[in-house]
Design a protein around this motif. Structure first.
Motif, PDB file in Angstrom:
ATOM      1  N   VAL A 174      -2.426  -9.181  10.449  1.00 13.92           N
ATOM      2  CA  VAL A 174      -2.191  -7.625  11.236  1.00 13.92           C
ATOM      3  C   VAL A 174      -1.699  -6.790  12.459  1.00 13.92           C
ATOM      4  CG1 VAL A 174      -2.610  -6.411   8.742  1.00 13.92           C
ATOM      5  CG2 VAL A 174      -4.153  -5.426  10.765  1.00 13.92           C
ATOM      6  N   ALA A 212       0.907  -1.300   0.250  1.00 13.51           N
ATOM      7  CA  ALA A 212       0.131   0.056   0.146  1.00 13.51           C
ATOM      8  C   ALA A 212       0.513   1.326   0.008  1.00 13.51           C
ATOM      9  CB  ALA A 212      -0.401   0.080   1.057  1.00 13.51           C
ATOM     10  N   ASP A 213       0.285   2.336  -0.034  1.00 18.40           N
ATOM     11  CA  ASP A 213       1.618   4.016  -0.255  1.00 18.40           C
ATOM     12  C   ASP A 213       0.125   4.416   0.440  1.00 18.40           C
ATOM     13  OD1 ASP A 213      -1.338   4.393  -2.186  1.00 18.40           O
ATOM     14  OD2 ASP A 213       0.790   5.421  -3.570  1.00 18.40           O
ATOM     15  N   ASN A 256      -8.709   0.390   8.037  1.00 17.66           N
ATOM     16  CA  ASN A 256      -7.907   1.217   8.385  1.00 17.66           C
ATOM     17  C   ASN A 256      -8.119   1.212   9.566  1.00 17.66           C
ATOM     18  OD1 ASN A 256      -5.002   1.904   8.540  1.00 17.66           O
ATOM     19  ND2 ASN A 256      -5.743   3.401   8.001  1.00 17.66           N
ATOM     20  N   TYR A 290     -10.817   0.174   1.673  1.00 16.33           N
ATOM     21  CA  TYR A 290      -9.411   0.488   2.280  1.00 16.33           C
ATOM     22  C   TYR A 290      -9.349   1.340   4.200  1.00 16.33           C
ATOM     23  CZ  TYR A 290      -5.019   1.370   3.751  1.00 16.33           C
ATOM     24  OH  TYR A 290      -3.080   1.474   4.651  1.00 16.33           O
ATOM     25  N   PHE A 334      -8.042  -1.534  11.946  1.00 16.00           N
ATOM     26  CA  PHE A 334      -7.408  -1.643  12.334  1.00 16.00           C
ATOM     27  C   PHE A 334      -6.462  -0.825  13.711  1.00 16.00           C
ATOM     28  CE2 PHE A 334      -3.079  -0.841  11.685  1.00 16.00           C
ATOM     29  CZ  PHE A 334      -2.139  -1.332  12.590  1.00 16.00           C
ATOM     30  N   LEU A 335      -7.014   0.838  13.954  1.00 15.51           N
ATOM     31  CA  LEU A 335      -6.457   1.397  14.017  1.00 15.51           C
ATOM     32  C   LEU A 335      -6.947   1.469  15.834  1.00 15.51           C
ATOM     33  CD1 LEU A 335      -5.827   4.792  12.323  1.00 15.51           C
ATOM     34  CD2 LEU A 335      -3.996   2.984  12.764  1.00 15.51           C
ATOM     35  N   ASP A 349      -1.078  -2.121   6.209  1.00 16.88           N
ATOM     36  CA  ASP A 349      -0.345  -2.219   4.545  1.00 16.88           C
ATOM     37  C   ASP A 349      -1.104  -3.628   4.263  1.00 16.88           C
ATOM     38  OD1 ASP A 349       1.731  -2.337   2.777  1.00 16.88           O
ATOM     39  OD2 ASP A 349       3.242  -1.819   3.759  1.00 16.88           O
ATOM     40  N   THR A 395      -5.050   3.232  -2.882  1.00 16.25           N
ATOM     41  CA  THR A 395      -4.583   2.663  -1.937  1.00 16.25           C
ATOM     42  C   THR A 395      -6.261   1.957  -1.720  1.00 16.25           C
ATOM     43  OG1 THR A 395      -2.462   3.122  -1.288  1.00 16.25           O
ATOM     44  CG2 THR A 395      -3.972   1.407  -0.146  1.00 16.25           C
ATOM     45  N   ARG A 397      -0.579   2.870   9.247  1.00 18.83           N
ATOM     46  CA  ARG A 397      -1.434   2.720   7.984  1.00 18.83           C
ATOM     47  C   ARG A 397      -1.921   0.810   7.779  1.00 18.83           C
ATOM     48  NH1 ARG A 397      -3.830   7.107   4.390  1.00 18.83           N
ATOM     49  NH2 ARG A 397      -4.339   5.310   2.998  1.00 18.83           N
TER      50      ARG A 397
END
Lengths: 248, 248
Positions: free
Chosen positions: B159, A102-103, B118, B114, B121-122, A148, A108, A146
């Motif tokens: 993750v 990812a970026d 994300n 995404y 995930f956080l 990935d 992304t 973030r």
């Protein structure tokens, strides 16, 4: 390993020149999944390093070598598309699925969309091989961590029951591509890096000799707690030419 | 188990009536993650079954019970939001992350974006507990297989390093919620279903007694190859009242 925060490591430009002068063939190897060789080479060249694009090895260039001529569904950042030459990038009926990193851009979210992940799942279910550039869990940005690509690689492995082959460091494919490019036997090639597990450990598993530099990612406590031991440790790449002369 | 392709199983409406008449307290349990109890009850009621909303147990209603009063980041289909009463649905600073199943609408792509993954995930990294309604890999649609939420549950587990608690069948939370709702001891309660592993196996692990019906998902070869053995097997729910009279 060559530069930090926009400044070359002191003595590094000269060290690379001396290594060439001593007859060493060199490959600069990086795990970047967001930039092509042409983009990656710009900064070190601006800092005075004499580096050709084809001396730079990216995860994309390894994918290009491993998957040459194949029909590939590639969920990768646009930045590396230049390095994926020789692949037939297609949306269905793929021989391989390739997941990149990812970026920080909105690309992304566009690339790791449900629709694309579902497409990748269908190709895997239909028999496509499964590759990824890395399986990193997350990375640190100015706005915090973030997610990935490891999340999506792992999720697709779970649903498909197929394990992904990692093409980036420290995979055998990665070191093998670098050695092939300089036509070198592993036991006569030196991997020089700042990452004890990824650089030194990975190259040792591939039969290469290793030097750890005490710059960049290097942490003394990591070395103390690890079973991985490089053949040599130098303060920075500036010391490498002298070290090699004394130890070859 | 009550109806197939829009038609009630012959004798099923009468069987439910007889079970009630014999004094049985009933919960209808489903693993649907796309419809609320109110929506799910419409079809059986239209087919003549006397079923109240609160007799229907969905994965959403179990989540509502387990997570009552908590701040929850819920990546679930809009259809089940009605069942998530008592939860504080929020976008950050969550005590729990809840992942629901996918459906065939565009909402799936919007919810499993995404950006949302994300965010989940956080929250997990910041200490939120991790729950999911199920961890199915995919399901069959008229257009072919589609990726289900298991991909995202598994990816976020990878993750975050945190294992998700499944709230749907065959989890202890699921059967526990049904038993509590009818105030029943497991060894005096009967789970009746067509799914040998999910219904019968899951309920047995919870100490319940079980009857397998030979309708819907039932496959004779699955029974032959399995170590799971129900207390009873009946052709359909129509035979259940007689079977229970003879075997209680």
């Amino acid at each position: 390993m060559l530069h930090v925060s926009g400044e070359p490591i002191p003595g590094a430009v000269d060290a690379v020149r001396r290594l060439r002068g001593a007859g060493h063939r060199i490959r600069f190897v990086t795990n970047s999944t967001t930039m092509s060789r042409a983009q990656l080479g710009e900064r070190p060249r601006a800092l005075g390093f004499a580096i050709e694009d084809d001396e730079l090895q990216t995860t994309g260039s390894v994918a290009s070598r491993v998957l040459k001529g194949k029909r590939v569904l590639a969920l990768t950042m646009p930045g590396i598309l230049d390095d994926l030459d020789g692949l037939q990038l297609i949306g269905m009926n793929a021989e391989a699925v390739l997941i990149g990193g990812a970026d920080e851009t909105e690309e992304t979210g566009r690339i790791f969309s449900y629709l694309n992940l579902n497409r990748a799942f269908l190709e895997l279910q239909a028999g496509a091989d499964f590759y990824c550039l890395h399986r990193n869990r997350w990375w640190q940005t100015a706005e915090g961590p973030r997610l990935d690509a490891g999340a999506f690689v792992s999720g697709l492995e779970y649903v498909s029951g197929i394990e992904a082959t990692v093409l980036g460091k420290p995979s055998p494919e990665y070191f093998g591509a670098a050695l092939e490019a300089i036509d070198a036997d592993p036991e006569l090639a030196w991997m020089v890096g700042d990452d004890l597990e990824g650089d030194v450990g990975g190259a040792q598993k591939h039969g290469m000799r290793t030097v750890l530099v005490r710059t960049g990612k290097f942490r003394p406590d990591e070395l103390e707690g690890s079973t991985v031991m490089p053949d040599g440790i130098v303060s920075s790449i500036a010391q490498l030419p002298d070290w090699l002369e004394q130890n070859l």
